[in-house]
Design an enzyme around this catalytic site. Structure first.
Site, PDB file in Angstrom:
ATOM      1  N   CYS A 135     -16.427   1.646   0.598  1.00  0.00           N
ATOM      2  CA  CYS A 135     -15.307   0.747   0.890  1.00  0.00           C
ATOM      3  C   CYS A 135     -14.846   0.844   2.333  1.00  0.00           C
ATOM      4  O   CYS A 135     -14.180  -0.043   2.824  1.00  0.00           O
ATOM      5  CB  CYS A 135     -14.156   1.052  -0.063  1.00  0.00           C
ATOM      6  SG  CYS A 135     -13.550   2.737   0.085  1.00  0.00           S
ATOM      7  N   GLN A 167     -10.002  -3.887  -3.514  1.00  0.00           N
ATOM      8  CA  GLN A 167     -11.302  -3.422  -3.025  1.00  0.00           C
ATOM      9  C   GLN A 167     -12.399  -3.733  -4.035  1.00  0.00           C
ATOM     10  O   GLN A 167     -13.482  -4.205  -3.686  1.00  0.00           O
ATOM     11  CB  GLN A 167     -11.235  -1.901  -2.776  1.00  0.00           C
ATOM     12  CG  GLN A 167     -12.547  -1.311  -2.314  1.00  0.00           C
ATOM     13  CD  GLN A 167     -12.943  -1.805  -0.931  1.00  0.00           C
ATOM     14  OE1 GLN A 167     -12.148  -1.753  -0.009  1.00  0.00           O
ATOM     15  NE2 GLN A 167     -14.165  -2.301  -0.779  1.00  0.00           N
ATOM     16  N   ARG A 171       0.883  -1.178   0.000  1.00  0.00           N
ATOM     17  CA  ARG A 171       0.000   0.000   0.000  1.00  0.00           C
ATOM     18  C   ARG A 171       0.910   1.216   0.000  1.00  0.00           C
ATOM     19  O   ARG A 171       1.596   1.486   1.003  1.00  0.00           O
ATOM     20  CB  ARG A 171      -0.916  -0.026   1.219  1.00  0.00           C
ATOM     21  CG  ARG A 171      -1.620   1.300   1.434  1.00  0.00           C
ATOM     22  CD  ARG A 171      -2.761   1.210   2.404  1.00  0.00           C
ATOM     23  NE  ARG A 171      -3.900   0.532   1.826  1.00  0.00           N
ATOM     24  CZ  ARG A 171      -5.131   0.564   2.331  1.00  0.00           C
ATOM     25  NH1 ARG A 171      -5.376   1.232   3.433  1.00  0.00           N
ATOM     26  NH2 ARG A 171      -6.112  -0.069   1.732  1.00  0.00           N
ATOM     27  N   ARG A 227     -13.689  -8.538   1.523  1.00  0.00           N
ATOM     28  CA  ARG A 227     -12.262  -8.307   1.265  1.00  0.00           C
ATOM     29  C   ARG A 227     -11.477  -9.580   1.568  1.00  0.00           C
ATOM     30  O   ARG A 227     -10.562  -9.959   0.842  1.00  0.00           O
ATOM     31  CB  ARG A 227     -11.737  -7.159   2.153  1.00  0.00           C
ATOM     32  CG  ARG A 227     -12.312  -5.785   1.872  1.00  0.00           C
ATOM     33  CD  ARG A 227     -11.912  -5.267   0.497  1.00  0.00           C
ATOM     34  NE  ARG A 227     -10.480  -5.255   0.307  1.00  0.00           N
ATOM     35  CZ  ARG A 227      -9.645  -4.310   0.762  1.00  0.00           C
ATOM     36  NH1 ARG A 227     -10.130  -3.263   1.398  1.00  0.00           N
ATOM     37  NH2 ARG A 227      -8.334  -4.367   0.535  1.00  0.00           N
ATOM     38  N   ASP A 249     -17.176   7.128  -1.429  1.00  0.00           N
ATOM     39  CA  ASP A 249     -15.890   6.920  -0.743  1.00  0.00           C
ATOM     40  C   ASP A 249     -15.528   8.229  -0.041  1.00  0.00           C
ATOM     41  O   ASP A 249     -16.097   9.290  -0.320  1.00  0.00           O
ATOM     42  CB  ASP A 249     -14.828   6.518  -1.793  1.00  0.00           C
ATOM     43  CG  ASP A 249     -13.463   6.224  -1.184  1.00  0.00           C
ATOM     44  OD1 ASP A 249     -13.364   6.022   0.040  1.00  0.00           O
ATOM     45  OD2 ASP A 249     -12.474   6.199  -1.952  1.00  0.00           O
ATOM     46  N   HIS A 279      -7.170   0.888  -6.525  1.00  0.00           N
ATOM     47  CA  HIS A 279      -7.393  -0.008  -5.383  1.00  0.00           C
ATOM     48  C   HIS A 279      -8.101  -1.271  -5.890  1.00  0.00           C
ATOM     49  O   HIS A 279      -9.262  -1.520  -5.568  1.00  0.00           O
ATOM     50  CB  HIS A 279      -8.239   0.729  -4.335  1.00  0.00           C
ATOM     51  CG  HIS A 279      -8.257   0.087  -2.974  1.00  0.00           C
ATOM     52  ND1 HIS A 279      -7.496  -1.028  -2.647  1.00  0.00           N
ATOM     53  CD2 HIS A 279      -8.969   0.397  -1.847  1.00  0.00           C
ATOM     54  CE1 HIS A 279      -7.726  -1.348  -1.379  1.00  0.00           C
ATOM     55  NE2 HIS A 279      -8.617  -0.511  -0.883  1.00  0.00           N
TER      56      HIS A 279
HETATM   57  N1   CP Z   1     -11.264  -0.250   2.287  1.00  0.00           N
HETATM   58  C1   CP Z   1      -9.976  -0.295   2.720  1.00  0.00           C
HETATM   59  O1   CP Z   1      -9.046  -0.525   1.950  1.00  0.00           O
HETATM   60  O2   CP Z   1      -9.834  -0.111   4.047  1.00  0.00           O
HETATM   61  P1   CP Z   1      -8.462   0.096   4.854  1.00  0.00           P
HETATM   62  O3   CP Z   1      -7.900   1.415   4.439  1.00  0.00           O
HETATM   63  O4   CP Z   1      -8.871   0.033   6.285  1.00  0.00           O
HETATM   64  O5   CP Z   1      -7.533  -1.027   4.487  1.00  0.00           O
HETATM   65  N1  NVA Z   2      -9.923   6.587  -1.381  1.00  0.00           N
HETATM   66  C1  NVA Z   2      -9.610   6.085  -0.070  1.00  0.00           C
HETATM   67  C2  NVA Z   2      -9.811   4.611   0.024  1.00  0.00           C
HETATM   68  C3  NVA Z   2      -9.574   4.039   1.393  1.00  0.00           C
HETATM   69  C4  NVA Z   2      -9.686   2.569   1.438  1.00  0.00           C
HETATM   70  C5  NVA Z   2      -8.181   6.438   0.305  1.00  0.00           C
HETATM   71  O1  NVA Z   2      -7.305   6.398  -0.554  1.00  0.00           O
HETATM   72  O2  NVA Z   2      -7.958   6.772   1.450  1.00  0.00           O
END
Ligand code: CP
Ligand code: NVA
Length: 308
Positions: free
Chosen positions: A265, A131, A101, A293, A224, A128
């Site tokens: 999400c 997701q 990430r 997930r 989101d 992502h």
């Molecule tokens: N939806 C998602 O990716 O959540 P986190 O940021 O908690 O991993």
């Molecule tokens: N768009 C959001 C998604 C979190 C899972 C972010 O990048 O924080």
């Protein structure tokens, strides 16, 4: 299917194969209890996470393998100390799979380029994909065949989840509508690529600044965070102002199909991208979505390991 970097790179068949496998893994998890015995997943995090970290780590345990949480803030990787190339070459000698990430999408591309083990994008500023595989699984469970369904996304269009939803929907023949304010529309490159995918799958894509037009009659309403992890705090006030007309509240939900489901999400902020009444109401499927997930990612790992 060597890596999962973006759904853009995956064929509709590959996406459907993973969804089918996720259904099987979810129905009979015990059958997969030992399939990744002695395998190690390295989980690299440059940003926070609840769902992604826990679902990958628990998923790996449930498949008989082991996961290592690796915090970038305590790593020599990047930041001028050690190149991504050198780091990932070392990691590839010790681990069997990597998920990361990261902020910059180019960094995950660099990892995938030099890794000799599969690499999974666990979120970048740009996309992502994990997701969206879980989201598609959830929609299929609630609505049946994905082809021909309409998903409306409201809010920040220049956003990782939005981009990946656009790829996922247009690849699988779902119609997608994005309702976002000017200045926060999806990346032009993604929109152009998805227009091609929509043609190939005979679906439609609409990008509009009119939230009502986006949501009208939709089967799925999705939103989101307005403050994604990488957005600086000093943008918050301006974002609240510009995104408020796109809040998914009871009035907006009423314009979707009567049996529409609501998705986010997560993490979610009640009173921001959606009202508390919507996320805590009967149309919301956000916790089933979060659970998926786990099942979808187990399927991704099994596919990338080539064991199912
Ligand atoms: N939806 C998602 O990716 O959540 P986190 O940021 O908690 O991993
Ligand atoms: N768009 C959001 C998604 C979190 C899972 C972010 O990048 O924080």
């Amino acid at each position: 299917m060597k890596h999962l970097i973006s759904l853009k790179d995956w064929s509709p068949e590959a996406i459907l194969e993973v969804l089918d496998l996720a259904v099987k893994v979810k129905a009979a998890p015990g059958q997969y209890a030992d399939v990744l015995k002695q395998k190690t997943l390295l989980m690299i995090f440059e940003k926070p996470s609840l769902r992604t970290r826990i679902s990958f780590e628990a998923g790996m345990t449930q498949l008989g393998g082991h996961a290592i949480y690796y915090d970038m803030s305590t790593s020599p990787m990047g930041g001028g100390k050690e190149t991504i190339e050198d780091s990932i070459k070392v990691i590839s000698r010790m681990c069997d799979m990597v998920m990361a990430r990261l902020f910059k999408h180019e960094d995950i591309l660099e990892m995938a380029k030099h890794a000799t083990v599969p690499v999974i994008n666990a979120l970048t500023n740009n996309s992502h994909p994990c997701q969206i595989l879980a989201d598609l699984l959830t929609i299929q469970e609630k609505k049946g065949d994905l082809k021909g369904l309409t998903l409306a996304y409201l809010g920040d269009g220049y956003n990782n989840v939005t981009h990946s939803l656009m790829y996922g929907c247009t690849k699988l023949g779902m119609n997608i509508r994005v309702g976002s304010p000017e200045g926060y529309m999806p990346a032009v490159e993604v929109t152009e690529q998805c227009a091609e995918f929509a043609k190939e799958s005979c679906s439609s894509m609409l990008i509009t600044d009119d939230p009502a037009e986006a949501v009208k009659g939709a089967d799925v309403v999705y939103t989101d965070s307005w403050m994604s992890y990488h957005i600086p705090k000093d943008e918050e006030a301006a974002r609240i102002e510009v995104f408020t007309p796109y809040q998914v509240n009871e009035a907006l939900m009423a314009q979707a199909a009567a049996d529409a489901i609501f998705m986010n999400c997560l993490p979610a902020l009640r009173g921001a991208e959606q009202s508390a009444g919507v996320i805590d109401g009967p149309q919301s499927v956000v916790f089933d979505e979060a659970e998926n997930r786990l099942h979808a990612q187990k399927a991704v790992m099994l596919k990338l390991f080539g064991v199912a």
